[in-house]
Design an enzyme around this catalytic site. Structure first.
Site, PDB file in Angstrom:
ATOM      1  N   ASP A  98       6.329  14.013   7.593  1.00 31.88           N
ATOM      2  CA  ASP A  98       5.678  13.109   6.654  1.00 31.88           C
ATOM      3  C   ASP A  98       4.680  13.946   5.853  1.00 31.88           C
ATOM      4  O   ASP A  98       3.931  14.737   6.426  1.00 31.88           O
ATOM      5  CB  ASP A  98       4.945  12.010   7.432  1.00 31.88           C
ATOM      6  CG  ASP A  98       4.964  10.687   6.699  1.00 31.88           C
ATOM      7  OD1 ASP A  98       4.607  10.675   5.510  1.00 31.88           O
ATOM      8  OD2 ASP A  98       5.323   9.674   7.315  1.00 31.88           O
ATOM      9  N   ASP A 200       4.533  10.546   1.143  1.00 29.45           N
ATOM     10  CA  ASP A 200       3.715   9.343   1.251  1.00 29.45           C
ATOM     11  C   ASP A 200       3.026   8.955  -0.061  1.00 29.45           C
ATOM     12  O   ASP A 200       2.414   9.813  -0.710  1.00 29.45           O
ATOM     13  CB  ASP A 200       2.635   9.617   2.312  1.00 29.45           C
ATOM     14  CG  ASP A 200       1.820   8.397   2.660  1.00 29.45           C
ATOM     15  OD1 ASP A 200       2.360   7.490   3.294  1.00 29.45           O
ATOM     16  OD2 ASP A 200       0.624   8.347   2.272  1.00 29.45           O
ATOM     17  N   GLU A 257       8.182   7.860  -1.056  1.00 31.73           N
ATOM     18  CA  GLU A 257       7.738   6.479  -0.876  1.00 31.73           C
ATOM     19  C   GLU A 257       7.093   6.071  -2.195  1.00 31.73           C
ATOM     20  O   GLU A 257       5.964   6.446  -2.476  1.00 31.73           O
ATOM     21  CB  GLU A 257       6.721   6.364   0.261  1.00 31.73           C
ATOM     22  CG  GLU A 257       6.405   4.910   0.560  1.00 31.73           C
ATOM     23  CD  GLU A 257       4.998   4.671   1.073  1.00 31.73           C
ATOM     24  OE1 GLU A 257       4.770   3.613   1.675  1.00 31.73           O
ATOM     25  OE2 GLU A 257       4.101   5.512   0.859  1.00 31.73           O
ATOM     26  N   HIS A 329       7.416   1.598   9.553  1.00 33.44           N
ATOM     27  CA  HIS A 329       6.148   1.410  10.265  1.00 33.44           C
ATOM     28  C   HIS A 329       5.139   0.580   9.466  1.00 33.44           C
ATOM     29  O   HIS A 329       4.054   0.300   9.967  1.00 33.44           O
ATOM     30  CB  HIS A 329       5.549   2.783  10.587  1.00 33.44           C
ATOM     31  CG  HIS A 329       5.113   3.487   9.338  1.00 33.44           C
ATOM     32  ND1 HIS A 329       6.009   3.912   8.370  1.00 33.44           N
ATOM     33  CD2 HIS A 329       3.889   3.818   8.865  1.00 33.44           C
ATOM     34  CE1 HIS A 329       5.344   4.470   7.369  1.00 33.44           C
ATOM     35  NE2 HIS A 329       4.057   4.423   7.654  1.00 33.44           N
ATOM     36  N   ASP A 330       5.468   0.240   8.231  1.00 33.93           N
ATOM     37  CA  ASP A 330       4.576  -0.598   7.410  1.00 33.93           C
ATOM     38  C   ASP A 330       5.101  -2.028   7.280  1.00 33.93           C
ATOM     39  O   ASP A 330       4.508  -2.837   6.560  1.00 33.93           O
ATOM     40  CB  ASP A 330       4.462  -0.032   5.988  1.00 33.93           C
ATOM     41  CG  ASP A 330       3.694   1.280   5.931  1.00 33.93           C
ATOM     42  OD1 ASP A 330       2.876   1.537   6.832  1.00 33.93           O
ATOM     43  OD2 ASP A 330       3.921   2.041   4.975  1.00 33.93           O
TER      44      ASP A 330
HETATM   45  O1  TEU Z   1       1.933   3.541   2.541  1.00 32.40           O
HETATM   46  C1  TEU Z   1       1.610   3.372   1.196  1.00 32.40           C
HETATM   47  C2  TEU Z   1       1.503   1.967   0.800  1.00 32.40           C
HETATM   48  O2  TEU Z   1       1.641   1.676  -0.350  1.00 32.40           O
HETATM   49  C3  TEU Z   1       1.172   0.989   1.882  1.00 32.40           C
HETATM   50  O3  TEU Z   1      -0.205   0.947   1.984  1.00 32.40           O
HETATM   51  C4  TEU Z   1       1.681  -0.362   1.636  1.00 32.40           C
HETATM   52  O4  TEU Z   1       1.156  -0.886   0.456  1.00 32.40           O
HETATM   53  C5  TEU Z   1       1.273  -1.246   2.776  1.00 32.40           C
HETATM   54  O5  TEU Z   1       1.516  -0.586   3.960  1.00 32.40           O
HETATM   55  C6  TEU Z   1       2.040  -2.525   2.783  1.00 32.40           C
HETATM   56  O6  TEU Z   1       1.735  -3.239   3.933  1.00 32.40           O
HETATM   57  C7  TEU Z   1       1.795   4.798   3.066  1.00 32.40           C
HETATM   58  C8  TEU Z   1       2.085   4.786   4.547  1.00 32.40           C
HETATM   59  O7  TEU Z   1       3.413   4.423   4.770  1.00 32.40           O
HETATM   60  C9  TEU Z   1       1.109   3.904   5.243  1.00 32.40           C
HETATM   61  O8  TEU Z   1       1.376   3.801   6.615  1.00 32.40           O
HETATM   62  C10 TEU Z   1      -0.260   4.467   5.009  1.00 32.40           C
HETATM   63  O9  TEU Z   1      -1.221   3.581   5.528  1.00 32.40           O
HETATM   64  C11 TEU Z   1      -0.555   4.704   3.526  1.00 32.40           C
HETATM   65  O10 TEU Z   1       0.514   5.335   2.847  1.00 32.40           O
HETATM   66  C12 TEU Z   1      -1.750   5.593   3.359  1.00 32.40           C
HETATM   67  O11 TEU Z   1      -1.407   6.908   3.677  1.00 32.40           O
END
Ligand code: TEU
Ligand code: CA
Length: 558
Positions: A98, A200, A257, A329-330
């Site tokens: 990542d 990311d 992403e 994971h989000d």
């Molecule tokens: O996620 C980016 C992002 O846009 C997320 O914050 C998204 O809007 C949110 O999770 C929706 O619920 C990435 C990673 O995948 C995330 O885990 C991190 O928290 C974020 O970047 C910050 O690095």
């Protein structure tokens, strides 16, 4: 289209903290992952993407990196990582890291130096700005709530910029020294043998350095960062420079992403010589999130979901490969999100897996998806760990929901739904750890676990093995990877269906989301049933009856 090594691969995302704990401290680790490589191989996985394993204070679970060259001691050592690379290689598997480079941790040495002396060289690694009329430099709301500007301690009227948590200061991509540091670091990992990166939150690196105010879109007087990004530009040149100085030289696989991209830039992003090898298709996930927050989340709508899939597939065909996910994971678990209650069972989960596996693009599984892991109900907000969930809970309360309703919203959408420990067995803590797990284990592990499903011929797990095997089988692989995508039966309300076809094969993939059976008239006769998630197969000539929750993959004549 130029062929690339990753086109025909299947990937799986691991969330290291929750995958497998080898030493009983309640936290998953690299040795745990190494011990499961054979299992991943048996699932047909080629590429393993690890959520961040770098040194971090874990304010945002490792997405706040305090040293890009160190492995978090919670996960092990650099020797463990080298061992993982070597063991993966032995099995013809690839490790993808990542890459979190929009921001670092406030505990990174660069930021600690910068705060000590904002006028010094490290000050320019970040965005320090003076306040405006006694307030923050601009009215931006961070992704995790509150102002995106944090006052610098001990300094009057000076702030730094953070699009995510205040512990995640944004890096200044307009400073050549920062670029040099980042590119060197990326090349260092590539030299080591990682196959590529999941990148990311990358769209956020472009900034309008004037940081102008925009109209408020909430009672807090702030505006969303989505608006801010719409008004920024220059991302294309930045990403090309990044690629040319790093990934390209190594033929690395990169998956971006990316949210808030301009439609007309699709080709530049993921075309044949795009900035990235691939990007995630989030089109279906955005449907349920709610415009201003989880408190206004929408119910799953089959028609909208199907439409989103078809639109993305059609627009990508002439361009390249997106990466298809059910969850990450989000996101909450796909089994709990994209299936109506009456098919939230093994058959329905297999159906969802079938529809996603044969789309054009790169299939990305997420740990536990292959056994049908579901959302995990928390009894109170304290049980959640995720920073985003806590913010969304407060937001829901502010917007007038009561505590019970706000908790309900979090139970539906929390990122922790997918972060609970992997369910390996029926033993205590699902066999994830012999200690105390860092996050609650879903109590349904007695029914849903790998060990039980290994023994059961028709389990979700063994069905997933059939899915990956079919996608890779020598007879059909070419069609699934490079064949056309053609939507089918769009007028049949509860069915999602599509063809994958080329000169060699005509394959029809079908799934019935409806409560009732559906009768379908096939255009040609069936040569072979390649996959069926149910024991029944009801066909007479070209008349086919699809049961509720049934998925079929059919090889048609000619
Ligand atoms: O996620 C980016 C992002 O846009 C997320 O914050 C998204 O809007 C949110 O999770 C929706 O619920 C990435 C990673 O995948 C995330 O885990 C991190 O928290 C974020 O970047 C910050 O690095
Ligand atoms: Ca451990």
């Amino acid at each position: 289209m130029k062929r690339k090594w990753w086109h025909d691969k299947i990937a799986c995302q691991l969330y290291p903290k929750s995958y497998c704990d080898s030493n009983g401290d309640g936290i998953g680790d690299l040795q745990g992952i190494i011990s499961k490589l054979d299992y991943l191989k048996s699932l047909g996985i080629d590429i393993v993407w690890l959520s961040p394993i770098y040194q971090s204070p874990f304010v945002d679970q490792g997405y706040d990196i305090s040293d890009y060259y160190k492995i978090a001691p919670e996960f092990g050592t650099m020797e463990d990582f080298d061992e993982l690379l070597a063991e993966a290689k032995k099995r013809d598997m690839y490790i993808v890291m990542d890459l979190v480079i929009n921001h670092c941790s406030s505990r990174h040495r660069w930021f600690e130096e910068a705060v000590k002396n904002p006028e010094g060289p490290y000050g320019d690694y970040f965005y320090f700005r003076k306040g405006k009329d006694g307030k923050e430099p601009s009215n931006y709301r961070s992704y995790f709530g509150g102002s995106a500007w944090e006052p610098v301690k001990g300094r009057r009227d000076l702030y730094y910029y953070h699009m995510f948590a205040r512990e995640q200061p944004d890096l200044n991509w307009y400073n050549p020294s920062v670029l040099r540091e980042l590119y060197d670091m990326i090349n260092w990992w590539l030299e080591k043998g990682v196959a590529g990166f999941r990148i990311d939150a990358i769209i956020n690196i472009q900034k309008n350095l004037d940081f102008p105010d925009y109209p408020a879109d909430g009672p807090d007087g702030l505006c969303a960062l989505g608006t801010v990004i719409e008004h920024a530009s220059g991302i294309g040149e930045m990403l090309e420079d990044l690629k040319r100085n790093t990934f390209e030289k190594y033929q690395a696989f990169t998956v971006g992403e990316v949210f808030n991209m301009r439609e007309e830039e699709l080709e530049e992003f993921v075309g044949e010589d795009g900035h990235f090898s691939s990007m995630f298709d989030f089109s279906q996930h955005l449907l349920t999130m709610g415009e201003h927050g989880w408190y206004e989340a929408k119910e799953f709508d089959f028609a909208a979901w199907r439409k989103a899939i078809f639109e993305t597939q059609k627009k990508m065909e002439p361009i390249g490969f997106l990466s298809n996910i059910i969850e990450n994971h989000d996101e909450p678990r796909g089994a709990s999100t994209f299936l109506p209650l009456y098919v939230q069972n093994a058959a329905g989960i297999k159906m969802l897996g079938t529809i996603k596996m044969f789309l054009s693009g790169i299939p990305f599984l997420y740990q536990g998806q292959e056994i049908g892991m579901r959302n995990c109900r928390m009894q109170s907000i304290e049980e959640f760990d995720d920073i985003n969930t806590k913010d969304q809970y407060r937001l829901a309360l502010r917007m007038g929901l009561n505590e019970e309703e706000a908790l309900e919203v979090c139970n539906r959408l929390s990122r922790d739904n997918a972060r609970t420990p992997m369910q390996w067995s029926n033993e205590e803590h699902a066999g994830f750890t012999t200690g105390t797990p860092w996050l609650k284990v879903n109590p349904n592990y007695h029914e849903i676990n790998v060990q039980a499903q290994e023994k059961e011929k028709d389990s979700v797990l063994n069905y997933y093995r059939k899915l990956t095997a079919l996608r890779k089988s020598p007879d059909y692989k070419e069609t699934f990877v490079y064949g056309h995508f053609i939507p089918a039966y769009e007028e049949t309300e509860n069915v999602i269906a599509y063809y994958r076809r080329d000169e060699r094969n005509c394959i029809l993939v079908l799934g019935n989301w409806g409560r009732e059976e559906e009768e379908i008239r096939l255009p040609r006769t069936v040569r072979k049933v390649l996959l069926n998630n149910l024991p029944e197969y009801l066909a007479e000539g070209q008349k086919l009856t699809l049961l509720s929750g049934q998925a079929l993959v059919l090889l048609l004549q000619g």
